[in-house]
Design a protein around this motif. Structure first.
Motif, PDB file in Angstrom:
ATOM      1  N   UNK A 227       3.173  25.508 -17.515  1.00 55.64           N
ATOM      2  CA  UNK A 227       4.127  24.482 -17.113  1.00 55.64           C
ATOM      3  C   UNK A 227       4.450  24.551 -15.632  1.00 55.64           C
ATOM      4  N   UNK A 228       4.410  25.747 -15.058  1.00 60.46           N
ATOM      5  CA  UNK A 228       4.688  25.891 -13.629  1.00 60.46           C
ATOM      6  C   UNK A 228       3.631  25.221 -12.759  1.00 60.46           C
ATOM      7  N   UNK A 229       2.498  24.902 -13.360  1.00 56.17           N
ATOM      8  CA  UNK A 229       1.448  24.207 -12.622  1.00 56.17           C
ATOM      9  C   UNK A 229       1.690  22.707 -12.557  1.00 56.17           C
ATOM     10  N   UNK A 230       2.592  22.216 -13.406  1.00 56.16           N
ATOM     11  CA  UNK A 230       2.824  20.775 -13.452  1.00 56.16           C
ATOM     12  C   UNK A 230       3.300  20.189 -12.119  1.00 56.16           C
ATOM     13  N   UNK A 231       4.290  20.833 -11.430  1.00 57.87           N
ATOM     14  CA  UNK A 231       4.700  20.262 -10.126  1.00 57.87           C
ATOM     15  C   UNK A 231       3.568  20.207  -9.114  1.00 57.87           C
ATOM     16  N   UNK A 232       2.602  21.137  -9.196  1.00 59.41           N
ATOM     17  CA  UNK A 232       1.475  21.121  -8.274  1.00 59.41           C
ATOM     18  C   UNK A 232       0.490  20.001  -8.622  1.00 59.41           C
ATOM     19  N   UNK A 233       0.282  19.802  -9.938  1.00 53.55           N
ATOM     20  CA  UNK A 233      -0.686  18.788 -10.362  1.00 53.55           C
ATOM     21  C   UNK A 233      -0.109  17.387 -10.311  1.00 53.55           C
ATOM     22  N   UNK A 234       1.188  17.253 -10.660  1.00 58.69           N
ATOM     23  CA  UNK A 234       1.818  15.934 -10.697  1.00 58.69           C
ATOM     24  C   UNK A 234       3.160  15.987  -9.960  1.00 58.69           C
ATOM     25  N   UNK A 235       3.141  16.134  -8.639  1.00 57.72           N
ATOM     26  CA  UNK A 235       4.398  16.278  -7.888  1.00 57.72           C
ATOM     27  C   UNK A 235       5.275  15.032  -7.952  1.00 57.72           C
ATOM     28  N   UNK A 236       4.659  13.862  -8.178  1.00 52.99           N
ATOM     29  CA  UNK A 236       5.444  12.638  -8.220  1.00 52.99           C
ATOM     30  C   UNK A 236       6.187  12.482  -9.546  1.00 52.99           C
ATOM     31  N   UNK A 237       5.841  13.289 -10.551  1.00 52.12           N
ATOM     32  CA  UNK A 237       6.459  13.190 -11.868  1.00 52.12           C
ATOM     33  C   UNK A 237       7.393  14.362 -12.143  1.00 52.12           C
ATOM     34  N   UNK A 238       6.952  15.586 -11.834  1.00 56.72           N
ATOM     35  CA  UNK A 238       7.705  16.792 -12.153  1.00 56.72           C
ATOM     36  C   UNK A 238       8.135  17.502 -10.872  1.00 56.72           C
ATOM     37  N   UNK A 239       9.358  18.077 -10.932  1.00 59.70           N
ATOM     38  CA  UNK A 239       9.844  18.930  -9.850  1.00 59.70           C
ATOM     39  C   UNK A 239       9.984  20.354 -10.376  1.00 59.70           C
ATOM     40  N   UNK A 240      10.052  21.311  -9.471  1.00 54.28           N
ATOM     41  CA  UNK A 240      10.184  22.713  -9.868  1.00 54.28           C
ATOM     42  C   UNK A 240      11.480  22.928 -10.644  1.00 54.28           C
TER      43      UNK A 240
END
Length: 321
Positions: free
Chosen positions: A75-88
């Motif tokens: 899940x911590x990879x989500x902000x890197x892969x989809x920065x426009x959708x997820x934040x840290x």
């Protein structure tokens, strides 16, 4: 609850008793044989199957921290892969909530004991009185029906018509549902073992029990299967094959097994089934979910019989006019 449990088993075993009667076995003797078989199977389940299930539940709960860590890592990879959708911050909040929920569920399961099942008296009620109620319900079926028939108006053809239809459908539904649970459980267990999935017995048991809740159960039980598969295999092709094989079993269940078992039992629209499950489940809990389809068929039987019951009176008025 014990009365409802006894009612379910009585409906389930009535078919066996009727079959033995066709073989010229007296009904009382047939009920004795059926009760002995029921007790033996119950003891086998309680002494062999349940310990294995609880063992896998405990193993799964103990593996939960490692599972959470693996999910957190992905899940911590989500902000890197989809920065426009997820934040840290959003991901961290989601992980914190997930940890609390899984931790709370794990503590509840690990602290599960016979004390939480109830007192010795409650256990004795289920262990002793339920088999007795099943036996007397089978043996004295005609007497019981005659007794309750006294409270039905003698000339109420509508009531008898509805009762005959609902009684047949409930009996066939309970027997068919039991057969469906066993078949889906065994088929899923064989598939999970073949795929090498951990906790195969527990997960296949959840899949089998999930058929009690049409449509909704299959969706809910997919989550633990996907999580365990992801934790064990990772994002590889084997996880995809596992989910595809599981989906094939669900498709075969819904489009082949259910029509074979319930073609003459449940003639309800899928939307009506879902509404019945939500409505009666919300009103009566587990038993409302279990009996949702029979209760829906009761309403359907009343709706089907009611116009027919009024036809003679309407015809008479038209003739007089």
């Amino acid at each position: 609850a014990p009365v409802l449990v006894a009612l379910v088993f009585a409906y389930l075993l009535e078919g066996v008793v009727t079959t033995m009667q066709k073989w010229h076995v007296p009904r009382t003797l047939a009920c004795v044989f059926v009760l002995l078989g029921f007790v033996l199977v119950s003891l086998l389940v309680a002494t062999v199957l349940l310990p294995l299930l609880f063992q896998q539940v405990e193993q799964l709960v103990r593996a939960a921290p490692e599972l959470i860590a693996r999910i957190q890592q992905e899940m911590l990879r989500l902000p890197e892969l989809y920065p426009e959708v997820f934040t840290v911050a959003q991901v961290n909040d989601l992980i914190g909530n997930l940890r609390r929920e899984i931790g709370s569920a794990g503590q509840s399961i690990l602290s599960f004991s016979l004390a939480q099942l109830g007192s010795i008296v409650v256990i004795a009620v289920y262990a002793v009185l339920v088999p007795l109620m099943v036996f007397f319900g089978l043996k004295d079926k005609e007497k019981l029906l005659e007794f309750f028939g006294r409270f039905v108006p003698k000339r109420s053809e509508l009531s008898f018509r509805v009762w005959r239809e609902v009684d047949l459908k409930i009996a066939n539904y309970i027997r068919g549902k039991f057969v469906e649970i066993v078949i889906v459980w065994v088929a899923t267990y064989v598939m999970f073992v073949f795929m090498g999935l951990d906790y195969s017995l527990l997960l296949s048991f959840l899949v089998g029990v999930s058929v009690i809740i049409p449509y909704i159960g299959a969706v809910v039980v997919t989550v633990p299967i996907a999580l365990v598969g992801f934790f064990q295999f990772g994002l590889v092709a084997k996880l995809g094959w596992l989910l595809i094989a599981y989906q094939i079993i669900q498709i075969l269940d819904g489009n082949v097994l259910v029509p074979l078992l319930f073609s003459e039992v449940v003639n309800l629209h899928p939307l009506a089934i879902i509404v019945a499950v939500l409505l009666f489940g919300g009103l009566f809990g587990f038993w409302g979910v279990f009996f949702a389809i029979p209760l829906a068929t009761l309403i359907q039987a009343v709706m089907n019989a009611w116009p027919k019951a009024r036809e003679p009176a309407d015809a008479g008025r038209r003739k007089a006019a």
